[in-house]
Write a protein that holds these residues in place. Structure first.
Motif, short mmCIF file in Angstrom:
data_model
loop_
_atom_site.label_atom_id
_atom_site.label_comp_id
_atom_site.label_asym_id
_atom_site.label_seq_id
_atom_site.Cartn_x
_atom_site.Cartn_y
_atom_site.Cartn_z
N HIS A 131 0.83 -1.22 0.00
CA HIS A 131 0.00 0.00 0.00
C HIS A 131 0.86 1.26 0.00
O HIS A 131 0.35 2.36 -0.19
CB HIS A 131 -0.94 0.01 1.21
CG HIS A 131 -0.25 0.26 2.52
ND1 HIS A 131 0.46 -0.72 3.18
CD2 HIS A 131 -0.15 1.37 3.29
CE1 HIS A 131 0.94 -0.23 4.31
NE2 HIS A 131 0.60 1.05 4.40
N ARG A 132 2.19 1.10 0.17
CA ARG A 132 3.10 2.23 0.08
C ARG A 132 3.60 2.45 -1.34
O ARG A 132 4.32 3.43 -1.61
CB ARG A 132 4.31 2.01 1.00
CG ARG A 132 3.95 1.80 2.46
CD ARG A 132 5.19 1.62 3.31
NE ARG A 132 4.84 1.35 4.69
CZ ARG A 132 4.53 2.28 5.60
NH1 ARG A 132 4.54 3.54 5.25
NH2 ARG A 132 4.22 1.95 6.83
N LYS A 133 3.24 1.59 -2.23
CA LYS A 133 3.73 1.64 -3.61
C LYS A 133 2.81 2.53 -4.46
O LYS A 133 1.59 2.36 -4.45
CB LYS A 133 3.78 0.23 -4.19
CG LYS A 133 4.34 0.15 -5.59
CD LYS A 133 4.21 -1.25 -6.13
CE LYS A 133 4.95 -2.25 -5.25
NZ LYS A 133 4.90 -3.62 -5.84
N VAL A 134 3.41 3.48 -5.18
CA VAL A 134 2.64 4.34 -6.08
C VAL A 134 2.35 3.54 -7.35
O VAL A 134 3.26 3.24 -8.13
CB VAL A 134 3.42 5.63 -6.42
CG1 VAL A 134 2.61 6.49 -7.39
CG2 VAL A 134 3.75 6.40 -5.16
N VAL A 135 1.07 3.18 -7.53
CA VAL A 135 0.68 2.37 -8.68
C VAL A 135 -0.04 3.20 -9.74
O VAL A 135 -0.27 2.71 -10.85
CB VAL A 135 -0.21 1.20 -8.24
CG1 VAL A 135 0.54 0.28 -7.29
CG2 VAL A 135 -1.49 1.69 -7.59
N GLY A 136 -0.41 4.42 -9.42
CA GLY A 136 -1.12 5.26 -10.38
C GLY A 136 -0.63 6.69 -10.31
O GLY A 136 -0.30 7.19 -9.23
#
Length: 885
Positions: free
Chosen positions: A74-79
């Motif tokens: 949930h810390r990963k920028v996916v958008g």
């Protein structure tokens, strides 16, 4: 990772992170207007399945935090959604290049991206592109939310493919080792074929798959994966990732138990469709059937058959176990210096869960641990944010004083010496937010009841800080208001030295900006009510004084018609309700006169250890027009009850209510109302004002008598010594010294004390001549002649002469036939008037009586009611008669 996200909560583990940033020059108001519309799409129902995808938007995200995306997805920028303005086609290539450069910052983790272009029209804008949307302006984008929904669905497709790819059983393939940034150098040269290493890789990947399942809306699968990850990581003592697996297990369990979320009103969540369906199948609390896709868990030693047998009742933690696992996870994070941010955020998440469970003491333990977590060198802004969030969390669990403490620490941090430009406005705003925690209100009405709440020493310190901060802000009026509030409300807790220092500071402030009774309003709308100095001085008694007897109005008997008398039934009640408000509104049984100087007496005392100078003290009234005449006082230090008389002149007719008084002390003008004064006694503060009446000055032709004591009932007194039968003329002069015309004049006489028998009237006059001068205009005078004749009857029997003297001489008679031959002897205790005691034949006796003379009244007619008033002049005659025995 050095920048914590204090707003994180347990349910954020279920969301995907989308960053919305401007590209190029975008006006701030336009950017946040578009950002608000984009962030409204915070959860999206996936059409191909009965799952919800939750989205968390950020307009600023540090790239170093993105490197921890494998540790917690949930810390990963996916958008990425970029917003830009482009006025012409010439600017488009540069804008497109900037957009690609922005994607490279998060390129390793991005699933998809979008560019929203505003202002560009023409051939380029007409091109159909999936990743770019053109709009003429910020107000002409009706399909913006729909485009965001399509963008979210594309993210879900990539997320689902990655989840399936990681959960697919690939025999013979080695599982990669997921690492956090600071671990990479520690695993160089390790034996990758060892069983310990393989278990580590398997446990970390199992935990990672659990994160993906949780984000994809598969709560049951996530619980199973987290449980297996905990077992694998515990066996190899991989504490950092074991803590992450335990935290993931806690997050999934929190999402199940609290579908509304733990972030409060800030981010209310709707229960997912699968959760709503599951809730209908719950047989009892804690018992739940596992509903998953049979092919969902087929990776590395866990097949569909074994996973389907594991029920949620076994995998989902109970509310009590959630907190225990949080404690265990935080203890593992504490073993790693570089995991301070993860540890701090875990503490914050646990506190939010405990706040919902109403377990305040346990929540305070987590917060106390968060206070001592070392995050390295934080900037001043980060320190302010950290203390502010700690304050909010303490307030969330009901620790209001602790919350106020950290809020005050944040305020002091705003003006730290290391800051080049101290933020006094931010400091002042934060200090205001600490007031409720210290039981302090800036409304003086909250302190009028006489009971004090809170810690006086801390409150005084806080008020001093508000005074200083407001002065550094450049608002001296606000400093005067806070200092006045300090002096008024904390007077009982100030030492003598502190009282002198506060008053000196107040005089220095008011010399530049006098204090008043206006309401101070800040730019953000916060209002500060006025602070009246009701304790400088303290008033204990208020009494309206009647006019002097000679100036009081009286109703003339016989002139009031009987039809004016109101008759009402009398109802007896044994219950008597006393109310100070009723006493104040009660009408007093005397009247004031228009144009006459009227008085109100106050009993006050000075609580200060020095002389208190009160300037411009006067009355506050309502009703008829009243001119208050200001007075100046100098009250001794710590004086007892001290009488003070305030005067004024009614200018119109009607009812006047004395509501209070106004003062000017230390440069602060105060309006003190009686209803806000505790312990004030009053017998009524409403009085009727009658029209202005004439005033007369009486003088006589005879000298004044020195034997009559001075009294307000006696205006003039004369003494006459007459023989029986003798006549004396008295001239009485009446001067109209008022502003009204005298229209009616009546004279009457009354014998106050006499025991002898009078023959005829002792006084007679001719009123006709005096009335011929009426009406008597202001400034004019008239004279009246009064004849005084004494005629006594001494014939009769013995003991006829009673005690006629007023100087202690008694008269006794003998049984002699002729009254002229009576021999009078003084009483033994009295001395004779004769110098020779043997000569009793020619003794003189003085007979005195007092005659009240000239009963004057003037009148004004209002309809059929006549109001009258006695003149201020009444004449007392002391007439002495000498007769020969």
């Amino acid at each position: 990772m050095s920048i914590p996200d204090y707003m994180q909560c347990a349910e954020d583990h279920q969301s995907v992170l989308v960053v919305v940033q401007p590209v190029g020059i975008v006006p701030e108001d336009q950017f946040f207007r578009i950002y608000k519309r984009i962030s409204s799409v915070c959860q999206q129902s996936i059409r191909s399945s009965q799952r919800l995808l939750y989205i968390r938007y950020r307009h600023h995200y540090p790239p170093e935090n993105n490197e921890w995306g494998d540790f917690q997805t949930h810390r990963k920028v996916v958008g990425l959604i970029a917003i830009t303005t482009c006025a012409s086609a010439k600017e488009w290539p540069q804008t497109s290049e900037r957009f690609h450069g922005q994607k490279e910052v998060f390129g390793s983790t991005l699933y998809d991206s979008r560019l929203l272009v505003f202002g560009l029209q023409g051939e380029i804008a007409e091109q159909h592109r999936t990743d770019v949307a053109f709009y003429p302006d910020c107000d002409s984008c009706p399909d913006l939310e729909r485009r965001v929904e399509d963008f979210v669905e594309s993210i879900f497709i990539v997320l689902e493919s990655k989840r399936l790819d990681r959960t697919t059983d690939k025999s013979g393939d080695k599982i990669p080792l997921l690492c956090v940034p600071f671990e990479k150098k520690d695993f160089v040269g390790l034996d990758t074929d060892s069983r310990h290493y393989k278990k580590r890789c398997q446990g970390r990947m199992r935990k990672h798959v659990g994160d993906l399942c949780l984000q994809a809306g598969m709560l049951q699968d996530a619980l199973v994966h987290y449980h297996m990850a905990v077992e694998l990581l515990r066996s190899v003592n991989d504490f950092l990732w074991l803590g992450a697996a335990l935290e993931g297990l806690c997050s999934a369990s929190v999402i199940f138990h609290y579908p509304g979320g733990t972030a409060g009103k800030r981010a209310a969540r709707k229960p997912s469709i699968s959760q709503a369906a599951d809730s209908g199948k719950r047989h009892r609390p804690g018992a739940q059937e596992l509903l998953i896709d049979p092919g969902a868990l087929t990776t590395n030693g866990i097949n569909a058959d074994t996973s389907s047998e594991i029920g949620r009742a076994k995998n989902c933690l109970s509310p009590e176990d959630i907190i225990e696992k949080y404690k265990e996870a935080i203890s593992y994070y504490g073993k790693y210096k570089n995991a301070g941010v993860i540890e701090l955020e875990a503490c914050v998440k646990a506190v939010r869960v405990l706040a919902i469970q109403k377990r305040a003491m346990e929540a305070s333990e987590f917060l106390q641990n968060a206070v001592y977590i070392n995050l390295g060198q934080l900037s001043e802004e980060e320190k302010i944010q950290r203390y502010s969030v700690l304050s909010e969390l303490y307030d969330l669990i009901g620790f209001h004083r602790k919350s106020a403490f950290f809020k005050r620490v944040a305020a002091m941090q705003c003006v730290a010496p290391t800051i080049p430009e101290p933020g006094w406005r931010a400091c002042y705003k934060l200090l205001l937010e600490t007031l409720p925690g210290y039981c302090l209100s800036l409304d003086p009405k909250d302190f009028s009841k006489g009971t004090h709440h809170g810690w006086a020493a801390v409150q005084m310190r806080l008020l001093h800080e508000l005074v200083y901060a407001s002065r550094r802000m450049g608002n001296p009026g606000l400093s005067v208001r806070h200092l006045s509030f300090l002096l008024q409300t904390m007077l009982d807790f100030l030492s003598d030295q502190e009282k002198k220092e506060v008053t000196q500071s107040l005089e220095n402030y008011t010399s530049k900006c006098p204090g008043g009774m206006e309401v101070i309003t800040l730019p953000d709308g916060l209002k500060f009510p006025p602070v009246p100095f009701t304790k400088l001085p303290i008033v204990r008694f208020v009494k309206l004084l009647n006019l002097p007897v000679s100036l009081r109005p009286h109703k003339v008997k016989g002139l009031l018609g009987e039809n004016m008398s109101s008759k009402s039934p009398f109802i007896y009640s044994p219950i008597i309700l006393h109310n100070r408000g009723d006493e104040r509104c009660k009408k007093i049984d005397f009247q004031w006169v228009q144009g006459a100087v009227c008085e109100v007496q106050l009993m006050v005392y000075n609580p200060m250890p020095f002389e208190l100078r009160v300037e411009n003290m006067g009355l506050l009234t309502s009703g008829a027009e009243f001119e208050s005449l200001p007075a100046a006082l100098a009250l001794p230090a710590e004086s007892g009850l001290y009488p003070v008389t305030l005067v004024g002149v009614p200018r119109t007719v009607g009812s006047i209510t004395v509501n209070g008084y106004h003062t000017s002390v230390f440069g602060v003008n105060s309006d003190c109302l009686l209803e806000g004064l505790p312990g004030v006694k009053t017998g009524g503060c409403m009085v009727e004002v009658v029209p202005s009446l004439p005033r007369l000055l009486l003088s006589t032709s005879l000298p004044r008598s020195p034997h009559v004591a001075a009294s307000e009932d006696i205006s003039s007194s004369v003494a006459l010594q007459l023989f029986n039968g003798e006549t004396q003329t008295l001239t009485v002069t009446l001067d109209n010294i008022g502003t009204e015309t005298l229209e009616t004049l009546e004279l009457s006489s009354k014998i106050i004390s006499t025991k002898e028998k009078l023959l005829g009237d002792i006084l007679n006059w001719d009123i006709q001549e005096a009335q011929s001068h009426l009406p008597l205009l202001p400034g004019c005078s008239l004279s009246l002649t009064v004849n005084i004749r004494v005629k006594l009857d001494f014939s009769g029997q013995e003991n006829l002469l009673p005690d006629l003297s007023d100087d202690g001489i008694s008269v006794t008679g003998l049984p002699i036939s002729s009254p002229l031959r009576q021999v009078l002897k003084p009483r033994p205790e009295s001395k004779a008037l004769s110098a020779d005691p043997g000569k009793n034949e020619h003794t003189h006796f003085k007979v005195s009586w007092i005659v009240r003379y000239v009963n004057l009244y003037v009148e004004h007619r209002r309809g059929n009611i006549t109001l009258a008033r006695n003149s201020q002049e009444q004449l007392y005659l002391i007439v002495s008669h000498d007769f020969l025995c």
